[in-house]
Design an enzyme around this catalytic site. Structure first.
Site, PDB file in Angstrom:
ATOM      1  N   LYS A 241       0.580  19.395  16.639  1.00  0.00           N
ATOM      2  CA  LYS A 241       0.886  19.043  15.248  1.00  0.00           C
ATOM      3  C   LYS A 241       2.384  19.217  15.020  1.00  0.00           C
ATOM      4  O   LYS A 241       2.891  20.332  14.946  1.00  0.00           O
ATOM      5  CB  LYS A 241       0.127  19.916  14.244  1.00  0.00           C
ATOM      6  CG  LYS A 241       0.222  19.331  12.809  1.00  0.00           C
ATOM      7  CD  LYS A 241       0.120  20.358  11.713  1.00  0.00           C
ATOM      8  CE  LYS A 241       1.412  21.022  11.386  1.00  0.00           C
ATOM      9  NZ  LYS A 241       2.406  20.136  10.693  1.00  0.00           N
TER      10      LYS A 241
ATOM     11  N   ARG B 224       6.965  34.081   8.345  1.00  0.00           N
ATOM     12  CA  ARG B 224       5.895  34.119   7.341  1.00  0.00           C
ATOM     13  C   ARG B 224       4.672  33.346   7.814  1.00  0.00           C
ATOM     14  O   ARG B 224       3.544  33.850   7.772  1.00  0.00           O
ATOM     15  CB  ARG B 224       6.409  33.528   6.015  1.00  0.00           C
ATOM     16  CG  ARG B 224       5.357  33.494   4.897  1.00  0.00           C
ATOM     17  CD  ARG B 224       5.889  32.784   3.667  1.00  0.00           C
ATOM     18  NE  ARG B 224       6.167  31.385   3.915  1.00  0.00           N
ATOM     19  CZ  ARG B 224       5.257  30.420   3.887  1.00  0.00           C
ATOM     20  NH1 ARG B 224       3.973  30.708   3.639  1.00  0.00           N
ATOM     21  NH2 ARG B 224       5.593  29.162   4.111  1.00  0.00           N
TER      22      ARG B 224
ATOM     23  N   GLU C 253       7.013  31.880  18.373  1.00  0.00           N
ATOM     24  CA  GLU C 253       8.467  32.033  18.434  1.00  0.00           C
ATOM     25  C   GLU C 253       8.961  31.812  17.021  1.00  0.00           C
ATOM     26  O   GLU C 253       8.855  30.719  16.474  1.00  0.00           O
ATOM     27  CB  GLU C 253       9.077  31.024  19.422  1.00  0.00           C
ATOM     28  CG  GLU C 253      10.536  31.319  19.754  1.00  0.00           C
ATOM     29  CD  GLU C 253      11.490  30.588  18.866  1.00  0.00           C
ATOM     30  OE1 GLU C 253      12.084  31.247  17.963  1.00  0.00           O
ATOM     31  OE2 GLU C 253      11.663  29.374  19.033  1.00  0.00           O
TER      32      GLU C 253
ATOM     33  N   CYS D  33      16.956  28.735  15.188  1.00  0.00           N
ATOM     34  CA  CYS D  33      16.409  30.083  15.034  1.00  0.00           C
ATOM     35  C   CYS D  33      17.297  31.121  15.698  1.00  0.00           C
ATOM     36  O   CYS D  33      17.320  32.286  15.281  1.00  0.00           O
ATOM     37  CB  CYS D  33      14.993  30.152  15.611  1.00  0.00           C
ATOM     38  SG  CYS D  33      14.893  29.609  17.339  1.00  0.00           S
TER      39      CYS D  33
ATOM     40  N   GLU E  35      16.906  34.942   7.146  1.00  0.00           N
ATOM     41  CA  GLU E  35      17.258  33.732   7.877  1.00  0.00           C
ATOM     42  C   GLU E  35      17.503  32.595   6.891  1.00  0.00           C
ATOM     43  O   GLU E  35      16.623  32.246   6.101  1.00  0.00           O
ATOM     44  CB  GLU E  35      16.143  33.352   8.851  1.00  0.00           C
ATOM     45  CG  GLU E  35      16.488  32.190   9.742  1.00  0.00           C
ATOM     46  CD  GLU E  35      15.404  31.889  10.757  1.00  0.00           C
ATOM     47  OE1 GLU E  35      15.744  31.651  11.928  1.00  0.00           O
ATOM     48  OE2 GLU E  35      14.217  31.892  10.385  1.00  0.00           O
TER      49      GLU E  35
END
Length: 492
Positions: A182, A238, A258, A293, A392
């Protein structure tokens, strides 16, 4: 193809070797952040579509149309898959740029090439990985073998759509699994094209399925599915936490994640090459519009050299002004959509309101009408407890902090929920090793940033996730270990 032309995109899912609309006929608009144009309508898949894809994947796994092939046979097909990706590189790069906004030169030079290389690397590796024989008494033979887990669900983000997919599907497919992917609803188009190329390369129908849709409607059903053996996710912390919960609530499927990062980049006064450190600090945070990231978003500079460092860094900011991503000279493109752009701007306002000093950028700009662009932004005077130093941002925002001794900077660097990546710049070998060992991060670079490759594992400590992508270690995620103990009653 000129920059004003839009290719014709097929937004339907690919399930069991065929392009299909969502079962209920729903679609969503795929809008380009480059200029706001409508690229196509994409299948808005849900539970029924996930069920169909998992059923196809399970059937393909059980009849061994892929898993039953010799590793050398799977290798040849995966290498062909990689070659097709390279051959379609221009189209894939243009698609990635239109879909999520990155500069086309990087979409071609980085994303396409890294994707093809990853798939080729795992194809080449799979027939060179040996199983084991345990040291048993003469009365036994113990085989320790690895088998594919079965059906692997994969959910990937929008910042590196092809690369993130390849990091997961390549080892999973090489090991003999079937896959249901997905992609993010913000960047679904290259994943759908990859599935077509996989079929063309010879991967059988049902082995690699792509089901676009929104997280709650397609991602959650995949993570909760009772016939999915493993779920691999890259995205926010989250949502990653929710993935682990859903894996446990369903069939206790393996869950690999990750997740986020707030990576510290530490520059000591004895840095061997200040110009190189500046290039890496600025280039890495602004690369991919800061939507990485592992972006080095916290820059710790020893106090005695901070002014000199910032003078050099600010001189480089004009090189990173956003431009049309379809222009081959552009180095910073568009933010993926209006939602993410609003998030970045909100963090910039937070930095200003909490007392950080805005040195550069901080404003929305419009190099292309209708697009989503923000200036490269640098804050000085940042404290480690400020929001912009803790959370972040996923945008081109650099927070600069200072320090005076190694113990203090390690404490500050580790004082975060994330532990994905870090860097240390020093000519002192003892300091380099000592600080690298003390940093709680999955990857630590010394006198460089982000120069690693497919041969080393990638993943994080703490809330940056569970498990590792890349390298031979990735096979651990997509295989089961089996012991076969054979008693030998020898007549001699």
């Amino acid at each position: 193809m000129t920059e004003t032309q839009t290719p014709s995109f097929d937004g339907r899912a690919l399930i069991n070797g065929a392009r299909v609309a969502a079962r209920d006929g729903q679609t969503f608009d795929c809008i380009s952040p480059v200029d706001g144009r409508l690229l196509t309508q994409v299948a808005r898949c849900g539970q029924a579509d996930i069920d169909a894809a998992v059923t196809a994947a399970r059937a393909a796994f059980e009849d061994r149309r892929w898993a039953g092939k010799a590793p050398a046979a799977r290798k040849r097909i995966l290498i062909k898959f990689a070659e097709l990706i390279q051959a379609q590189g221009d189209l894939l790069a243009l698609t990635e740029t239109l879909d999520m906004g990155k500069p086309v030169k990087y979409a071609k030079g980085v994303d396409v090439s890294s994707t093809a290389n990853c798939i080729r690397w795992y194809g080449e590796a799979v027939d060179k990985v040996y199983d084991e024989i345990a040291p048993t008494p003469d009365s036994a033979l113990a085989l320790i073998t690895r088998e594919p887990v079965g059906v692997v669900g994969v959910i990937v983000p929008w910042n590196y759509p092809m690369i993130m997919a390849a990091w997961k599907i390549a080892p999973a497919l090489a090991a003999g699994n079937s896959v249901v992917l997905k992609p993010s609803e913000k960047s679904p188009l290259t994943a759908l094209k990859l599935a077509e190329l996989a079929l063309e390369a010879g991967i059988p129908p049902g082995v690699f399925n792509v089901v676009p849709g929104y997280g709650p409607e397609a991602g959650s059903p995949l993570a909760l599915h009772m016939d999915v053996d493993c779920i691999a996710f890259t995205g926010s912390t989250r949502v990653g936490k929710q993935i682990h919960v859903m894996a446990g609530q369903s069939n206790l499927k393996r869950a690999w994640t990750e997740l986020g990062g707030k990576s510290p980049n530490i520059v000591f006064a004895d840095c061997p090459d200040l110009d190189k450190a500046v290039d890496a600090a600025v280039g890495s945070i602004f690369f991919n519009q800061g939507e990485s990231c592992n972006a080095p978003s916290r820059l710790f500079v020893e106090a005695s050299i901070k002014d000199a460092f910032l003078e050099k860094a600010l001189a480089k900011v004009p090189q990173y002004q956003p431009g049309n991503p379809l222009d081959k000279n552009t180095v910073m493109g568009a933010i993926v959509d209006e939602t993410q752009l609003s998030t970045v701007l909100r963090y910039i306002e937070s930095g200003k309101s909490e007392g950080a000093k805005l040195l550069a950028g901080g404003e929305r700009v419009a190099p292309v009408a209708g697009g989503c662009y923000v200036q490269p932004t640098i804050f000085d005077g940042v404290r480690n407890d400020m929001t912009i130093a803790r959370e972040e941002i996923f945008g081109p925002v650099l927070s600069v902090l200072s320090f005076t001794d190694a113990a203090d900077v390690v404490r500050q660097a580790n004082a975060n929920v994330y532990g994905l990546q870090a860097a240390v710049w020093t000519r002192d070998i003892n300091k380099a090793h000592g600080v690298a060992r003390a940093l709680r991060a999955g990857t630590v670079h010394v006198n460089s940033y982000d120069e690693d490759d497919i041969t080393v594992p990638f993943g994080g400590f703490k809330q940056s996730g569970v498990g590792r992508d890349k390298s031979l270690h990735a096979f651990d995620k997509y295989t089961e270990m089996k012991t076969t103990w054979i008693r030998i009653d020898s007549p001699v």
